[in-house]
Design a protein around this motif. Structure first.
Motif, PDB file in Angstrom:
ATOM      1  N   GLU A   1       0.958  -1.330   0.301  1.00  0.00           N
ATOM      2  CA  GLU A   1       0.448   0.072   0.188  1.00  0.00           C
ATOM      3  C   GLU A   1       0.706   1.082  -0.464  1.00  0.00           C
ATOM      4  O   GLU A   1       0.813   2.359  -0.750  1.00  0.00           O
ATOM      5  CB  GLU A   1      -0.845   0.365   1.018  1.00  0.00           C
ATOM      6  N   VAL A   2       1.823   1.111   0.845  1.00  0.00           N
ATOM      7  CA  VAL A   2       2.823   2.093   0.850  1.00  0.00           C
ATOM      8  C   VAL A   2       3.521   2.807  -0.460  1.00  0.00           C
ATOM      9  O   VAL A   2       3.796   3.629  -0.820  1.00  0.00           O
ATOM     10  CB  VAL A   2       3.584   2.222   2.179  1.00  0.00           C
ATOM     11  N   PHE A   3       4.083   1.664  -1.086  1.00  0.00           N
ATOM     12  CA  PHE A   3       4.627   1.413  -2.211  1.00  0.00           C
ATOM     13  C   PHE A   3       3.837   2.035  -3.472  1.00  0.00           C
ATOM     14  O   PHE A   3       4.033   3.434  -3.972  1.00  0.00           O
ATOM     15  CB  PHE A   3       4.723   0.184  -2.766  1.00  0.00           C
ATOM     16  N   GLU A   4       2.372   0.999  -3.373  1.00  0.00           N
ATOM     17  CA  GLU A   4       1.465   2.579  -4.485  1.00  0.00           C
ATOM     18  C   GLU A   4       1.755   4.005  -4.303  1.00  0.00           C
ATOM     19  O   GLU A   4       1.191   4.682  -5.201  1.00  0.00           O
ATOM     20  CB  GLU A   4       0.249   1.521  -3.749  1.00  0.00           C
ATOM     21  N   ALA A   5       1.212   4.428  -2.953  1.00  0.00           N
ATOM     22  CA  ALA A   5       0.987   5.415  -2.834  1.00  0.00           C
ATOM     23  C   ALA A   5       2.088   6.985  -2.966  1.00  0.00           C
ATOM     24  O   ALA A   5       2.085   7.747  -3.735  1.00  0.00           O
ATOM     25  CB  ALA A   5       1.171   5.994  -0.635  1.00  0.00           C
ATOM     26  N   MET A   6       3.800   6.162  -2.571  1.00  0.00           N
ATOM     27  CA  MET A   6       4.721   6.541  -3.524  1.00  0.00           C
ATOM     28  C   MET A   6       4.642   6.790  -4.477  1.00  0.00           C
ATOM     29  O   MET A   6       5.701   7.962  -4.935  1.00  0.00           O
ATOM     30  CB  MET A   6       6.383   5.857  -2.464  1.00  0.00           C
ATOM     31  N   TRP A   7       4.044   5.763  -5.629  1.00  0.00           N
ATOM     32  CA  TRP A   7       4.045   5.757  -7.200  1.00  0.00           C
ATOM     33  C   TRP A   7       3.247   6.568  -7.602  1.00  0.00           C
ATOM     34  O   TRP A   7       3.324   7.330  -8.363  1.00  0.00           O
ATOM     35  CB  TRP A   7       3.981   4.687  -7.474  1.00  0.00           C
ATOM     36  N   ALA A   8       2.033   6.750  -6.265  1.00  0.00           N
ATOM     37  CA  ALA A   8       0.450   8.076  -6.754  1.00  0.00           C
ATOM     38  C   ALA A   8       1.516   9.380  -6.088  1.00  0.00           C
ATOM     39  O   ALA A   8       1.087  10.329  -6.870  1.00  0.00           O
ATOM     40  CB  ALA A   8      -0.126   7.714  -6.063  1.00  0.00           C
ATOM     41  N   GLY A   9       3.202   9.781  -6.485  1.00  0.00           N
ATOM     42  CA  GLY A   9       3.359  10.597  -5.648  1.00  0.00           C
ATOM     43  C   GLY A   9       2.961  11.158  -4.181  1.00  0.00           C
ATOM     44  O   GLY A   9       3.576  12.506  -3.772  1.00  0.00           O
ATOM     45  N   ALA A  10       2.804  10.303  -3.271  1.00  0.00           N
ATOM     46  CA  ALA A  10       2.399  10.538  -2.004  1.00  0.00           C
ATOM     47  C   ALA A  10       3.704  11.344  -1.110  1.00  0.00           C
ATOM     48  O   ALA A  10       3.963  11.245   0.173  1.00  0.00           O
ATOM     49  CB  ALA A  10       1.394  10.023  -1.338  1.00  0.00           C
ATOM     50  N   GLY A  11       5.161  10.933  -1.638  1.00  0.00           N
ATOM     51  CA  GLY A  11       6.317  11.333  -0.635  1.00  0.00           C
ATOM     52  C   GLY A  11       7.484  10.364  -0.392  1.00  0.00           C
ATOM     53  O   GLY A  11       6.745   8.758  -0.793  1.00  0.00           O
ATOM     54  N   ASP A  12       7.956  10.064   0.915  1.00  0.00           N
ATOM     55  CA  ASP A  12       8.858   9.167   0.884  1.00  0.00           C
ATOM     56  C   ASP A  12       8.010   8.373   1.676  1.00  0.00           C
ATOM     57  O   ASP A  12       6.756   8.205   2.152  1.00  0.00           O
ATOM     58  CB  ASP A  12       9.928   9.090   1.309  1.00  0.00           C
ATOM     59  N   ALA A  13       8.617   6.975   2.143  1.00  0.00           N
ATOM     60  CA  ALA A  13       7.853   5.945   2.652  1.00  0.00           C
ATOM     61  C   ALA A  13       7.337   6.483   4.512  1.00  0.00           C
ATOM     62  O   ALA A  13       6.410   6.464   4.464  1.00  0.00           O
ATOM     63  CB  ALA A  13       8.465   4.181   2.485  1.00  0.00           C
ATOM     64  N   ASP A  14       8.651   6.848   4.760  1.00  0.00           N
ATOM     65  CA  ASP A  14       8.264   7.093   5.988  1.00  0.00           C
ATOM     66  C   ASP A  14       7.136   8.264   6.293  1.00  0.00           C
ATOM     67  O   ASP A  14       5.996   8.391   7.074  1.00  0.00           O
ATOM     68  CB  ASP A  14       9.135   7.925   6.683  1.00  0.00           C
ATOM     69  N   SER A  15       7.186   9.423   5.361  1.00  0.00           N
ATOM     70  CA  SER A  15       6.325  10.166   5.527  1.00  0.00           C
ATOM     71  C   SER A  15       4.879   9.631   4.817  1.00  0.00           C
ATOM     72  O   SER A  15       3.401   9.568   5.770  1.00  0.00           O
ATOM     73  CB  SER A  15       6.029  11.393   4.429  1.00  0.00           C
TER      74      SER A  15
END
Ligand code: ADP
Ligand code: MG
Length: 477
Positions: free
Chosen positions: A392-406
């Motif tokens: 889920e985090v990866f999908e969000a990162m891919w969509a431009g939501a920032g780095d894993a920690d954020s």
């Protein structure tokens, strides 16, 4: 009678120079027809070809990477034939003295193990133009943009014994020319093409049988199928009492057959002779040594190092070194999370490759760069999140939501490691499912999965599965 298949490949790799081999015209693919052809490419009388130095150094790079000899002196020759897309009436190629000869490349055999395939020679030549038969009704269009584009023709020994070996060899050459940065390998655009020479002979026979040549095969899948068909055709023909005729054949992918194109010409039909317009190419040892020193670590060496240094399987190391860019990405990520190489490998080959494929992107265009992926892997590695939440985090990162920690912070995705909180949830789940609890206690231990699933549901996947397992056991047993 049992037959042995014998195959030798001639591969044409278009060298990725900006200008042509003997003129200053651009080589960019897809330009308006005839906008990239100079008087040299058109074969006007009185103009002279000038050799592009870059093609020489590219050929040397290839030769060194395949343990070939680099000729201190090689010669351009005219190969004479008439064709509308060859305005000079000859192609400038190399014949008796090619720039590179006598090397080899190892392939992985489909049944395991490796095999060394001989490389007879690799020579420089110019491409011809293109005849366009489909665009003009009843006429043929001639586009000379491709005329004079530099090619490296790589000729193998007849060492290949099956379509699988031929494809494996072709893939290795494809990987290598891209790795060396001398060819973009684009088969659709014709920058990487292959002719296959095929013969059969009774098993045990040492002399070669009469061969046919299949022209211009431009995808790995077609090459495999075309060779298969041609071998079958030859066997059937010979078993019916016929003889293979030496000829050039074309593969028709739509009908899945090969058909004759022309009878095979002999070298002397071409009246080869040294091109008087071009000087011999002289290469000094110092030049060769300078190029050798500038070569990158080669695919096989890098793959072996990945196994040694990161404990990867042969298979994973092979996938991760399929291109230099992918190998660079992997190593950049591993450097940023030392000790998690296997996890980085899985994520690179799994989620990342899948999304790149889905969106038709190259690794160099990845929206999650190596450092960012490492940041995500670091949180799986230190158990802040589970592998499932990581997706889920990866999908969000891919969509431009920032780095894993954020992303983890913003969405509250940290694993629940507070034992007290988890114990309460486990107790709740067990209390809500008395029947299942009784069955478990009566010995139906595979219900463990059910309970873990329930806890995961209530925690939105944020519990640590291992920890949950232990807590459920403690309550039920
Ligand atoms: P040409 O220049 O006429 O195409 P070459 O002798 O240079 O012919 O060989 C071209 C390719 O054909 C090489 O890859 C070589 O290994 C392969 N080859 C030659 N003879 C045979 C054969 N009998 N069966 C299969 N491949 C062959
Ligand atoms: Mg040939």
């Amino acid at each position: 009678m049992s037959w042995e298949t014998v195959i030798g490949l001639e591969i044409h790799a278009q060298l990725s120079t900006r200008s042509k081999i003997f003129s200053g015209s651009a080589t960019t693919y897809g330009a308006e027809p005839n906008t990239q052809a100079s008087l040299v490419d058109l074969g006007y009388p009185g103009v002279l070809p000038v050799l592009n130095a870059e093609v020489v150094s590219m050929a040397i790079r290839f030769g060194l990477a395949t343990d070939c000899n680099i000729a201190p002196r090689s010669v351009f020759a005219r190969k004479n034939y008439f064709y509308p897309d060859l305005p000079k009436g000859y192609q400038i190629s190399q014949y008796e003295l090619p720039i590179v000869h006598g090397g080899s490349l190892d392939i992985d055999l489909p049944e395991g193990g490796r095999k060394r395939i001989g490389i007879t020679r690799a020579h420089l030549e110019e491409d011809a133009g293109k005849s366009l038969h489909e665009d003009f009704h009843g006429m043929t269009g001639i586009d000379l943009n491709r005329a004079g584009t530099p090619l490296l023709e790589i000729v193998s020994e007849p060492d290949l014994r099956s379509p699988e070996e031929a494809v494996a060899y072709l893939r290795r050459i494809h990987q290598l020319v891209r790795w060396l940065g001398i060819c973009d390998g684009n088969m659709q655009e014709g920058s990487f093409r292959c002719d296959a020479n095929i013969s059969i002979r009774p098993r045990g026979e040492t002399r070669l049988g009469t061969r046919t040549e299949l022209k211009n095969l431009n995808s790995f899948r077609f090459i495999d199928r075309a060779i298969r068909h041609e071998v079958e055709r030859q066997i059937e023909l010979v078993e019916d009492g016929g003889k293979v005729v030496q000829e050039t054949r074309l593969y028709d992918p739509e009908r899945d057959i090969t058909r004759p194109m022309r009878s095979k010409e002999e070298a002397n039909d071409y009246r080869y002779f040294p091109d008087p317009d071009l000087l011999p190419v002289l290469i000094e040892t110092a030049t060769i040594e300078a190029i050798r020193a500038s070569l990158p670590e080669l695919p096989t060496a890098r793959r072996e190092r990945f196994v040694r240094e990161y404990g990867l399987s042969e298979y994973d190391a092979g996938v991760l070194t399929s291109s230099r860019e992918l190998a660079d990405y992997f190593e950049a990520a591993v450097e940023a999370v030392p000790g998690a190489a296997k996890l980085v490998a899985n994520w690179t080959m799994g989620e990342l490759t899948a999304v790149l494929k889905r969106e038709g992107l190259d690794i160099t265009d990845s929206r999650v760069d190596a450092r960012a992926l490492a940041g995500l892997v670091a949180r799986i590695h230190d158990e802040t999140i589970s592998g499932k939440i990581a997706k889920e985090v990866f999908e969000a990162m891919w969509a431009g939501a920032g780095d894993a920690d954020s992303v983890i912070e913003a969405r509250g995705l940290k694993q629940i490691t507070d034992t007290g909180a988890l114990e309460a949830i486990v107790a709740e789940v067990v209390a809500d499912h008395p029947e299942q609890a009784a069955e478990y206690r009566a010995g139906k231990h595979k219900l463990m999965g059910f309970f873990v699933g329930q806890v995961m549901k209530r925690t939105q996947g944020k519990a640590n599965p291992g920890q949950v397992n232990g807590l459920i056991k403690a309550v039920l047993e």
